[in-house]
Design an enzyme around this catalytic site. Sequence first.
Site, PDB file in Angstrom:
ATOM      1  N   CYS A  41       0.843  -1.200   0.000  1.00  0.00           N
ATOM      2  CA  CYS A  41       0.000   0.000   0.000  1.00  0.00           C
ATOM      3  C   CYS A  41       0.884   1.260   0.000  1.00  0.00           C
ATOM      4  O   CYS A  41       1.544   1.542  -0.989  1.00  0.00           O
ATOM      5  CB  CYS A  41      -0.978  -0.035   1.170  1.00  0.00           C
ATOM      6  SG  CYS A  41      -2.362   1.123   0.990  1.00  0.00           S
ATOM      7  N   GLU A  96      -1.461  -9.141   3.427  1.00  0.00           N
ATOM      8  CA  GLU A  96      -1.407  -9.767   4.760  1.00  0.00           C
ATOM      9  C   GLU A  96      -2.779 -10.219   5.242  1.00  0.00           C
ATOM     10  O   GLU A  96      -2.880 -11.013   6.189  1.00  0.00           O
ATOM     11  CB  GLU A  96      -0.761  -8.809   5.778  1.00  0.00           C
ATOM     12  CG  GLU A  96      -1.581  -7.604   6.168  1.00  0.00           C
ATOM     13  CD  GLU A  96      -1.449  -6.426   5.224  1.00  0.00           C
ATOM     14  OE1 GLU A  96      -1.903  -5.321   5.567  1.00  0.00           O
ATOM     15  OE2 GLU A  96      -0.890  -6.606   4.107  1.00  0.00           O
ATOM     16  N   HIS A 130      -3.489  -5.026   0.420  1.00  0.00           N
ATOM     17  CA  HIS A 130      -2.923  -5.541   1.666  1.00  0.00           C
ATOM     18  C   HIS A 130      -2.946  -7.076   1.663  1.00  0.00           C
ATOM     19  O   HIS A 130      -3.884  -7.698   2.170  1.00  0.00           O
ATOM     20  CB  HIS A 130      -3.702  -5.001   2.874  1.00  0.00           C
ATOM     21  CG  HIS A 130      -3.380  -3.578   3.189  1.00  0.00           C
ATOM     22  ND1 HIS A 130      -2.381  -3.225   4.066  1.00  0.00           N
ATOM     23  CD2 HIS A 130      -3.911  -2.421   2.723  1.00  0.00           C
ATOM     24  CE1 HIS A 130      -2.315  -1.890   4.145  1.00  0.00           C
ATOM     25  NE2 HIS A 130      -3.226  -1.387   3.333  1.00  0.00           N
TER      26      HIS A 130
END
Length: 240
Positions: free
Chosen positions: A114, A220, A218
């Site tokens: 990001c 993750e 993102h």
Amino acid sequence: MRANKPIIGITLDSEEPGGYSKFPWYALRENYASAVTAAGGIPMPLPHEVDLVPDLLDLIDGLVVTGGAFDVDPSLFGAEERHDTVVTKDRRTKFEWAMADGALKRDMPVLGICGGQQLLNVILGGSLIQHIPDSVQDCLPHEQPNPRDEAGHDVSVKPDTLLARIVGDVKSLSVNSAHHQAVNKVGPDVIINSVAPDGVIEGIEHPAYRYCLGVQWHPEFHISSGDAKIFDALISEARK
């Protein structure tokens, strides 16, 4: 290098007094660390100590530059004006720049997420869109209204890129979206590896390095199987 479990540095966010503490404090969302752990690495949070950058680089095998609710100072990519929405964290940016630049000079694997992707593009000589709604006609809601652990839109993956090799034989990925800025012009020799339906650049990479990858979403959060593969590839390269 630590062949079994490489150490992956993860940049922290920073906040002024209030909320968690009456004094300045660092912050890191848990899933940044858990994604590194799940891929076989050891997460190491990195405080914003510029003088320690060479020592910190000696300790790690790979770097994740995280996102946050702030922006890269437009002066760093040559902009003469600053959009009203721009908020900077200068100490954090100075540290992250030094870490990422130092890691690349060592050809250490670097993943920008990001805002981390945006900084990576600037380090590599590119520029940013300061506020997407003012620059992209009929743009998607890149600050998605639904929760961040859900997809906000899809991105098309460009063939013959590092990202395409990592995520496998897929033409698109479902991703989350939490940004109001984006890559504008890429730096010299930087490759665009993914794009949103409205034309916003969603991923970059540099072929001169073994793993220099930026994604605007993102990973993750593991929205798609491709997200976990991004971390798997980071750890694989960090083992070398």
